[in-house]
Scaffold this active site. Structure first.
Site, short mmCIF file in Angstrom:
data_model
loop_
_atom_site.label_atom_id
_atom_site.label_comp_id
_atom_site.label_asym_id
_atom_site.label_seq_id
_atom_site.Cartn_x
_atom_site.Cartn_y
_atom_site.Cartn_z
N ASN A 394 0.82 -1.20 0.00
CA ASN A 394 0.00 0.00 0.00
C ASN A 394 0.87 1.27 0.00
O ASN A 394 1.03 1.90 -1.04
CB ASN A 394 -0.94 -0.05 1.22
N ASP A 395 1.46 1.59 1.14
CA ASP A 395 2.25 2.83 1.22
C ASP A 395 3.37 2.89 0.19
O ASP A 395 3.67 3.96 -0.34
CB ASP A 395 2.90 2.95 2.61
N VAL A 396 3.99 1.75 -0.08
CA VAL A 396 5.19 1.78 -0.94
C VAL A 396 4.85 2.03 -2.41
O VAL A 396 5.74 2.16 -3.24
CB VAL A 396 6.02 0.47 -0.79
N SER A 435 0.85 3.66 7.23
CA SER A 435 0.83 5.11 7.50
C SER A 435 -0.57 5.59 7.86
O SER A 435 -0.72 6.68 8.40
CB SER A 435 1.32 5.88 6.29
#
Ligand code: NAP
Length: 473
Positions: A394-396, A435
């Site tokens: 997700n965040d990456v 996050s």
């Protein structure tokens, strides 16, 4: 005999240095780990040789060392075999704690039983102080880190306020006073020694307890560095050059890893240690909000697009590890490769919960090392990629990190998957990643969500590819 001791120490140090160097490459990591383990075994054998014939070294001591090494070795092997990949941070924390405790015990032995080890000199007393201080912090801090990650401990409310800084400063002052008293008494003041042990142990708890669970891997890496420093100090205490060199190497490697993790997450070490601001689900500010424009598709549509692709990039993330879907993924990519489709894996430096998490996961499923591409290598290739399959990441892959200066992720290096022709994101729902913020990728025109557990979706995908005859000669 002395020459033999030096020779064993030298070989052990060289093997350890080669082992640590080899850990930086996926291809050599496995053998590097074995090399480092051989170095440690040699270190124990070298220690036994060095004490041969010394008057203070009885046959009983031999038995203690051999039994201790065997018990520790067996426990370590069983733990390593049993631990699931998603619990690796807890395991590393536990092992760091053991390292800190060992250094603490060595220093305590030197201080409480003068004469058995190198003592009396200012260097020895200062080394005892450093070893007790850092060893005690490492021990309690690592145990707290492990307990928090396991969900056995939570942060008491007062620890989240500024009061904790005052308490930690007070504990640090007590440590300083105890250290000065201990040095002033040439290491003979047992009261100061125990005060130092207790105050630094409490400081380890006070510094680690307020840190959010999701920031814990960074702290564990830092504690790993501390365990090296404590071991190096213990090396000065017992006069072991091997321990000094090995401890210094672990201390430096842990510090570099901590820096790499902070850079990969776009956080400063100070904000991790004292801020505790951005933890799992902690922030929805900047870049938050509802999703309004989501396109989802079936596994069948995903299979049809993959069948027509020439180049596919897989992006593994934490969800893939949670689902334990690496083996099913490997079967899917085998079918694609058999159909002449080029498959690569994009590895973000902090994908998952520990550096190297994805590499180990994929290596477990026999993914060839040359297909694992680091972020800087794969990013320029996305515009020429037909399909990207994002699996539990997700965040990456959040473009906000590059496009939205108000986003908490802004500045974090990410994989530019949105530049590919088509992006499929496999996850169970619309929950945020580590996050806690919205991901703009999910609303882009070339992105389709494939909802479901990664293992289930990949299993279904494999079935669809088989039905389409993909990969059949
Ligand atoms: P992530 O941002 O935490 O996202 C993981 C996603 O996986 C979630 O959105 C979740 O969505 C999905 N998921 C969970 N279980 C799943 C399952 N069984 N099947 C399918 N999907 C599942 O993970 P990431 O992209 O790997 O990023 C890692 C994050 O951790 C980064 O923010 C990084 O900074 C942080 N971090 C990394 C390290 C490190 O050293 N590697 C250390 C500390 C923190 P659903 O719930 O909707 O399924």
């Amino acid at each position: 005999m002395e020459f033999l001791n030096y020779a064993i120490d030298l070989v052990a140090v060289l093997l350890l240095a080669l082992g640590i160097k080899g850990l930086s490459k996926v291809r050599s990591a496995r053998s590097a780990n074995q090399l480092a383990a051989v170095a440690m075994a040699l270190a124990v054998i070298g220690l036994l040789f060095s004490y041969l014939g010394t008057p203070s070294f009885s046959g009983q001591a031999w038995i203690w060392i051999i039994v201790g090494s065997l018990v520790g070795g067996v426990l370590g092997a069983i733990t390593a075999q049993r631990v699931p990949m998603t619990s690796m941070p807890e395991t590393v924390a536990l092992f760091n704690g053991c390292g800190g405790m060992s250094s603490l015990l060595v220093a305590l032995a030197a201080a409480l039983f003068p004469g058995t080890l190198d003592d009396g000199t200012l260097v020895a007393v200062v080394s005892i102080v450093i070893s007790v201080f850092v060893g005690s912090i490492t021990f309690t801090g690592s145990i707290v880190a492990m307990a928090k990650l396991q969900g056995w401990l939570s942060t008491p409310p007062w620890m989240q306020s500024k009061v904790r800084h005052l308490v930690n400063i007070a504990l640090a002052v007590v440590c300083l006073v105890a250290a000065i008293k201990l040095i002033g008494s040439d290491g003979s003041s047992q009261g100061a020694l125990w005060l130092l042990v207790i105050a630094s142990g409490l400081l380890g708890v006070g510094v680690t307890l307020p840190i959010g669970g999701a920031d814990m891997p960074v702290v564990i890496s830092l504690l790993n560095s501390y365990s090296g420093v404590a071991a190096a100090a213990a090396g000065f205490v017992v006069g072991s050059q091997l321990l000094i060199v090995a401890g210094a190497m672990v201390g430096a490697a842990g510090l570099i890893l901590t820096q790499v993790m902070c850079d990969g997450m776009n956080r400063s070490l100070v904000s991790v240690l004292f801020g505790g601001a951005l933890g799992a689900g902690a922030s929805t500010a900047g870049g938050g909000g509802e999703y309004t424009n989501i396109t989802s598709c079936s596994v069948e549509e995903c299979a049809l697009t993959l069948e027509a692709a020439e180049r596919v990039v897989i992006v593994p993330g934490y969800g893939l590890a949670v689902a334990q879907a690496q083996h099913t993924l490997r079967e899917v990519t085998r079918s694609l490769e058999a159909a002449g489709i080029q498959v690569d894996y994009a590895i973000h430096p902090v994908a998952g919960r520990m550096p190297g998490h994805m590499n180990v996961l994929l290596a477990e499923a026999d993914v060839p090392y040359e297909q694992l591409k680091e972020m800087d290598v794969i990013n320029p290739d996305f515009p020429a990629t037909d399909v990207v399959l994002v699996l539990g990441a997700n965040d990456v892959v959040n473009p906000q990190a590059k496009n939205d200066p108000n986003s908490p992720l802004y500045g974090m290096p990410v994989l530019d998957v949105q530049q590919a022709r088509t992006v499929f994101v496999v996850k169970r729902g619309m929950s945020a990643g580590y996050s806690g913020i919205k991901n703009d990728l999910f609303e882009l025109a070339n992105t389709s969500m494939v909802f479901g557990d990664a293992k289930k979706v990949l299993g279904d995908l494999l079935g669809e590819l088989k039905e389409l005859g993909v990969g059949k000669k």
